[in-house]
Write a protein that holds these residues in place. Structure first.
Motif, PDB file in Angstrom:
ATOM      1  N   PHE A  97      -6.600   9.685   0.128  1.00 32.78           N
ATOM      2  CA  PHE A  97      -5.293   8.757  -0.746  1.00 32.78           C
ATOM      3  C   PHE A  97      -6.104   7.411   0.229  1.00 32.78           C
ATOM      4  O   PHE A  97      -5.013   6.646  -0.060  1.00 32.78           O
ATOM      5  CB  PHE A  97      -4.587   9.608   0.020  1.00 32.78           C
ATOM      6  CG  PHE A  97      -4.252  10.743  -1.022  1.00 32.78           C
ATOM      7  CD1 PHE A  97      -5.000  11.097  -2.542  1.00 32.78           C
ATOM      8  CD2 PHE A  97      -4.412  11.949  -0.270  1.00 32.78           C
ATOM      9  CE1 PHE A  97      -4.348  11.954  -3.437  1.00 32.78           C
ATOM     10  CE2 PHE A  97      -4.131  12.686  -1.442  1.00 32.78           C
ATOM     11  CZ  PHE A  97      -4.141  12.950  -2.667  1.00 32.78           C
ATOM     12  N   GLY A  98      -7.066   7.148   0.925  1.00 33.23           N
ATOM     13  CA  GLY A  98      -6.807   6.045   2.029  1.00 33.23           C
ATOM     14  C   GLY A  98      -7.363   5.173   1.406  1.00 33.23           C
ATOM     15  O   GLY A  98      -8.185   4.940  -0.146  1.00 33.23           O
ATOM     16  N   PHE A  99      -7.376   3.580   2.051  1.00 31.86           N
ATOM     17  CA  PHE A  99      -7.157   1.814   1.122  1.00 31.86           C
ATOM     18  C   PHE A  99      -7.761   2.074   2.808  1.00 31.86           C
ATOM     19  O   PHE A  99      -7.605   1.743   3.446  1.00 31.86           O
ATOM     20  CB  PHE A  99      -6.343   1.746   0.955  1.00 31.86           C
ATOM     21  CG  PHE A  99      -5.409   2.259   0.058  1.00 31.86           C
ATOM     22  CD1 PHE A  99      -6.090   1.925  -1.521  1.00 31.86           C
ATOM     23  CD2 PHE A  99      -3.598   2.992   0.285  1.00 31.86           C
ATOM     24  CE1 PHE A  99      -4.773   2.473  -2.512  1.00 31.86           C
ATOM     25  CE2 PHE A  99      -3.376   2.878  -1.022  1.00 31.86           C
ATOM     26  CZ  PHE A  99      -3.196   3.059  -2.261  1.00 31.86           C
ATOM     27  N   GLY A 100      -9.518   0.939   2.294  1.00 30.59           N
ATOM     28  CA  GLY A 100      -9.268  -0.249   3.011  1.00 30.59           C
ATOM     29  C   GLY A 100      -8.988  -1.071   2.807  1.00 30.59           C
ATOM     30  O   GLY A 100      -8.915  -1.841   1.158  1.00 30.59           O
ATOM     31  N   VAL A 101      -9.242  -2.102   3.962  1.00 27.29           N
ATOM     32  CA  VAL A 101      -8.938  -4.123   3.265  1.00 27.29           C
ATOM     33  C   VAL A 101      -9.584  -4.744   4.060  1.00 27.29           C
ATOM     34  O   VAL A 101      -9.925  -4.203   5.183  1.00 27.29           O
ATOM     35  CB  VAL A 101      -7.283  -3.971   3.459  1.00 27.29           C
ATOM     36  CG1 VAL A 101      -7.224  -5.850   3.831  1.00 27.29           C
ATOM     37  CG2 VAL A 101      -6.117  -2.947   3.054  1.00 27.29           C
TER      38      VAL A 101
ATOM     39  N   LEU B 249       0.883  -1.426  -0.041  1.00 30.78           N
ATOM     40  CA  LEU B 249       0.279  -0.069  -0.054  1.00 30.78           C
ATOM     41  C   LEU B 249       1.003   1.266   0.079  1.00 30.78           C
ATOM     42  O   LEU B 249       0.627   2.483  -0.443  1.00 30.78           O
ATOM     43  CB  LEU B 249      -0.418   0.337   1.012  1.00 30.78           C
ATOM     44  CG  LEU B 249      -2.215  -1.214   1.288  1.00 30.78           C
ATOM     45  CD1 LEU B 249      -2.726  -1.361   2.505  1.00 30.78           C
ATOM     46  CD2 LEU B 249      -2.889  -0.966   0.177  1.00 30.78           C
ATOM     47  N   ASN B 250       2.284   1.305   0.348  1.00 24.32           N
ATOM     48  CA  ASN B 250       2.843   2.117  -0.172  1.00 24.32           C
ATOM     49  C   ASN B 250       2.365   3.385   1.024  1.00 24.32           C
ATOM     50  O   ASN B 250       2.408   4.548   0.749  1.00 24.32           O
ATOM     51  CB  ASN B 250       3.199   2.792  -0.607  1.00 24.32           C
ATOM     52  CG  ASN B 250       4.803   3.909  -0.979  1.00 24.32           C
ATOM     53  OD1 ASN B 250       5.642   4.014  -0.302  1.00 24.32           O
ATOM     54  ND2 ASN B 250       4.487   4.677  -1.667  1.00 24.32           N
ATOM     55  N   LEU B 251       2.326   2.690   2.435  1.00 22.84           N
ATOM     56  CA  LEU B 251       1.579   3.886   3.352  1.00 22.84           C
ATOM     57  C   LEU B 251       2.686   5.181   3.884  1.00 22.84           C
ATOM     58  O   LEU B 251       3.998   4.611   4.010  1.00 22.84           O
ATOM     59  CB  LEU B 251       0.759   2.846   4.555  1.00 22.84           C
ATOM     60  CG  LEU B 251      -0.201   1.957   4.182  1.00 22.84           C
ATOM     61  CD1 LEU B 251      -0.671   1.468   5.739  1.00 22.84           C
ATOM     62  CD2 LEU B 251      -0.867   2.990   3.624  1.00 22.84           C
ATOM     63  N   PRO B 252       2.093   5.876   4.068  1.00 19.88           N
ATOM     64  CA  PRO B 252       3.513   7.229   4.841  1.00 19.88           C
ATOM     65  C   PRO B 252       3.534   6.425   5.944  1.00 19.88           C
ATOM     66  O   PRO B 252       3.196   6.334   6.708  1.00 19.88           O
ATOM     67  CB  PRO B 252       2.412   8.423   4.893  1.00 19.88           C
ATOM     68  CG  PRO B 252       1.003   8.187   4.696  1.00 19.88           C
ATOM     69  CD  PRO B 252       0.674   6.731   3.851  1.00 19.88           C
TER      70      PRO B 252
END
Length: 243
Positions: A139-143, A41-44
């Motif tokens: 820019f967030g992702f749900g998983v 996800l390449n999170l900050p």
């Protein structure tokens, strides 16, 4: 004496016996999954993560050790009370119903280890995805990490006994009315207990329909914790990335 519990996920998870039965869960595998997922996800570096249905916090604690600002929430008061011992400036735990938005914005919202599909009302599955959408920043992702029901049903072990800490947990598994059900019975401290785990047998197609209704977009699907390709009949997991 027999103790019957009805709302299973609100009661079974709050007992010490739930944690005894599942004490041998693979922490190393869970850590590798978090490494793979956060890298993908390449999170900050100091990104904010919401661990939805966090249990006793094993994923939350590890994610925090990687440098993320983590909030772990769960319906189980006992689990959250236990997890609070790990709190620090960038890790907190709170009792929360995942059907409702948490009302903060996160870089990622993780719902891990088949912590979905428990509800008595089907609309609560949709409400949970809507809540995840609400809690994501631009820019967030749900998983959602769910079991692959096609594989599970095909390989269902109908009955077995698992002995942990001197307790014989009798487990019966079957499919009924669209749910994968496990009946658990055991005797401990001179009392007989009967619990039931019941999870909606949701397929990828079912999730796709829920995502469409919730207005989120499915980006990727993986079949295991190493993030390898998903195969309907052979993959053990159903890991879905959406936004």
């Amino acid at each position: 004496m027999t103790k019957e519990k009805t709302q299973w996920y609100a009661s079974w998870f709050d007992t010490p016996y739930y944690h005894i039965l599942y004490k041998d869960r693979d922490h190393e595998e869970a850590h590798q999954f978090m490494d793979n997922l956060t890298n993908y996800l390449n999170l900050p570096e100091d990104g904010k993560v919401l661990d939805l249905a966090c249990g006793k916090g094993r994923h939350s604690v590890y994610l925090n050790s990687l440098g993320y600002n983590v909030t772990g929430v769960d319906l189980s008061e006992n689990s959250i009370e236990y997890a609070k011992q790990f709190e620090n400036d960038t890790l907190c735990f709170e009792v929360h119903d995942m059907c409702k938005p948490y009302n903060e914005k996160f870089d990622a919202v993780f719902n891990l280890f088949t912590s979905f599909g428990y509800f008595d009302k089907d609309e609560d599955n949709l409400n949970t995805i809507k809540a995840i959408k609400e809690d994501l920043n631009e820019f967030g992702f749900g998983v959602i990490d769910f079991m692959n029901t096609d594989f599970i049903i095909e390989n269902l072990v109908a009955e077995d006994v698992k002995t942990v800490e001197g307790i014989d947990f009798h487990q019966k598994r079957y499919v009924k009315d669209g749910y994968i059900i496990k009946d658990i019975s055991f005797t401990a401290d001179g009392e007989d207990y009967n619990f039931q785990e019941r999870v909606k047998a949701l397929t990828l197609k079912d999730f796709e329909a829920l995502f469409e209704k919730a207005g989120v977009f499915l980006l990727d699907v993986f079949g295991d914790y190493k993030l390898r390709k998903y195969y309907k009949t052979t993959s053990e997991r159903l890991v879905m990335i959406f936004k």
